[in-house]
Design a protein around this motif. Structure first.
Motif, PDB file in Angstrom:
ATOM      1  N   GLU A  74       0.821  -1.209   0.000  1.00 47.54           N
ATOM      2  CA  GLU A  74       0.000   0.000   0.000  1.00 47.54           C
ATOM      3  C   GLU A  74       0.852   1.254   0.000  1.00 47.54           C
ATOM      4  O   GLU A  74       0.472   2.271  -0.586  1.00 47.54           O
ATOM      5  N   CYS A  77       3.162   0.841  -3.904  1.00 49.38           N
ATOM      6  CA  CYS A  77       2.673   0.431  -5.224  1.00 49.38           C
ATOM      7  C   CYS A  77       1.454   1.223  -5.690  1.00 49.38           C
ATOM      8  O   CYS A  77       0.588   1.579  -4.890  1.00 49.38           O
ATOM      9  N   ASP A  78       1.395   1.462  -7.004  1.00 49.98           N
ATOM     10  CA  ASP A  78       0.216   2.046  -7.639  1.00 49.98           C
ATOM     11  C   ASP A  78      -0.794   0.972  -8.013  1.00 49.98           C
ATOM     12  O   ASP A  78      -1.995   1.196  -7.954  1.00 49.98           O
ATOM     13  N   ARG A  79      -0.294  -0.178  -8.426  1.00 48.98           N
ATOM     14  CA  ARG A  79      -1.156  -1.301  -8.775  1.00 48.98           C
ATOM     15  C   ARG A  79      -0.639  -2.542  -8.069  1.00 48.98           C
ATOM     16  O   ARG A  79       0.557  -2.705  -7.858  1.00 48.98           O
ATOM     17  N   VAL A  80      -1.559  -3.432  -7.734  1.00 46.21           N
ATOM     18  CA  VAL A  80      -1.212  -4.627  -6.981  1.00 46.21           C
ATOM     19  C   VAL A  80      -1.765  -5.852  -7.697  1.00 46.21           C
ATOM     20  O   VAL A  80      -2.919  -5.855  -8.135  1.00 46.21           O
ATOM     21  N   ALA A  81      -0.940  -6.866  -7.807  1.00 50.97           N
ATOM     22  CA  ALA A  81      -1.375  -8.162  -8.323  1.00 50.97           C
ATOM     23  C   ALA A  81      -1.259  -9.170  -7.181  1.00 50.97           C
ATOM     24  O   ALA A  81      -0.233  -9.228  -6.506  1.00 50.97           O
ATOM     25  N   CYS A  90      -5.988 -11.552  -9.196  1.00 51.30           N
ATOM     26  CA  CYS A  90      -6.530 -10.237  -9.531  1.00 51.30           C
ATOM     27  C   CYS A  90      -5.380  -9.249  -9.678  1.00 51.30           C
ATOM     28  O   CYS A  90      -4.276  -9.474  -9.183  1.00 51.30           O
ATOM     29  N   ILE A  91      -5.673  -8.150 -10.383  1.00 54.10           N
ATOM     30  CA  ILE A  91      -4.696  -7.079 -10.551  1.00 54.10           C
ATOM     31  C   ILE A  91      -5.457  -5.764 -10.716  1.00 54.10           C
ATOM     32  O   ILE A  91      -6.503  -5.720 -11.366  1.00 54.10           O
ATOM     33  N   GLY A  92      -4.955  -4.722 -10.094  1.00 55.67           N
ATOM     34  CA  GLY A  92      -5.605  -3.416 -10.204  1.00 55.67           C
ATOM     35  C   GLY A  92      -5.094  -2.479  -9.129  1.00 55.67           C
ATOM     36  O   GLY A  92      -4.199  -2.817  -8.343  1.00 55.67           O
ATOM     37  N   SER A  93      -5.661  -1.284  -9.078  1.00 52.73           N
ATOM     38  CA  SER A  93      -5.287  -0.335  -8.042  1.00 52.73           C
ATOM     39  C   SER A  93      -5.759  -0.858  -6.682  1.00 52.73           C
ATOM     40  O   SER A  93      -6.650  -1.705  -6.603  1.00 52.73           O
ATOM     41  N   TYR A  96      -9.409  -0.212  -6.101  1.00 52.80           N
ATOM     42  CA  TYR A  96     -10.239  -1.098  -6.922  1.00 52.80           C
ATOM     43  C   TYR A  96     -10.365  -2.476  -6.285  1.00 52.80           C
ATOM     44  O   TYR A  96     -11.456  -3.054  -6.213  1.00 52.80           O
TER      45      TYR A  96
END
Length: 213
Positions: A74, A77-81, A90-93, A96
């Protein structure tokens, strides 16, 4: 007289910070980081996270970071998988993922003693009819509460305070689901799917054995 050699000992914290510093030398276009703040104290962790964010702001570069520490994800990262059992789930902000997989609230209740946990469980279901128990320990109960049961929040807190006075509730925490909870939820789903697949595979194998006979 010849020069004397001196041994230099680095603490685990300084070694980790040194590794991060070395990875930033030369302004690389892509950083590969594996749990960069592991073993550090909270101040050292925040320093490393800030250093990584600052390094990625001033140039056209990116980073791939792997970690089991959701607070680190948190912070950096801007996006997390999220991978569970080696599978990408899953992958996204971060927001999200929380909105998609972390709907509702997390209620953690600590009972004054183990004997009062059953009464507390009945009281929780009375306050939040759709609550689903996630974990149970001798004096700790954890529930996932649907959004519809939790609103308005003022009413929920009022009822929890009343239970605190009358039902052996020592303390409680009532909050939105965190990224850690999203990961645990996906892990539970994966375990259930694996269990179902195992049952199906066993049944199919027995069927084949019967057919061969």
């Amino acid at each position: 007289m010849g020069a004397q050699c001196q041994e230099v000992w680095l603490s685990p914290f300084s070694v980790s910070q040194l590794c991060v510093a070395l990875s930033l030398l030369g302004n690389p276009s892509v950083l590969l980081l594996d749990e960069p703040s592991t073993g550090m104290d909270p101040n050292g962790q925040r320093c490393v996270w800030k250093t990584i964010r600052d390094a990625l702001k001033s140039q056209e570069s990116g980073a791939i970071l792997t970690t089991h520490y959701m607070e680190e994800a948190e912070a950096v990262c801007d996006r997390v998988a999220i991978l569970v059992s080696g599978q990408l789930r899953c992958i996204g902000s971060i927001q999200y993922l929380k909105n998609k997989f972390g709907r509702g609230y997390l209620l953690e209740i600590k009972a004054k003693d183990a004997e009062s946990s059953d009464a507390l469980h009945a009281q929780v279901l009375k306050i939040f009819p759709g609550a689903a128990r996630q974990d149970r320990f001798p004096s700790l109960l954890v529930y996932k509460v649907p959004m519809r049961d939790a609103l308005p929040l003022s009413q929920s807190f009022s009822k929890l305070e009343e239970a605190k006075r009358s039902c052996g509730l020592e303390e409680y925490s009532f909050s939105l689901n965190t990224l850690s909870q999203v990961f645990l939820e996906l892990s539970r789903e994966q375990e259930k799917e694996n269990f179902d697949l195992t049952l199906d595979g066993t049944f199919d194998w027995k069927q084949l054995q019967q057919e061969d006979c």
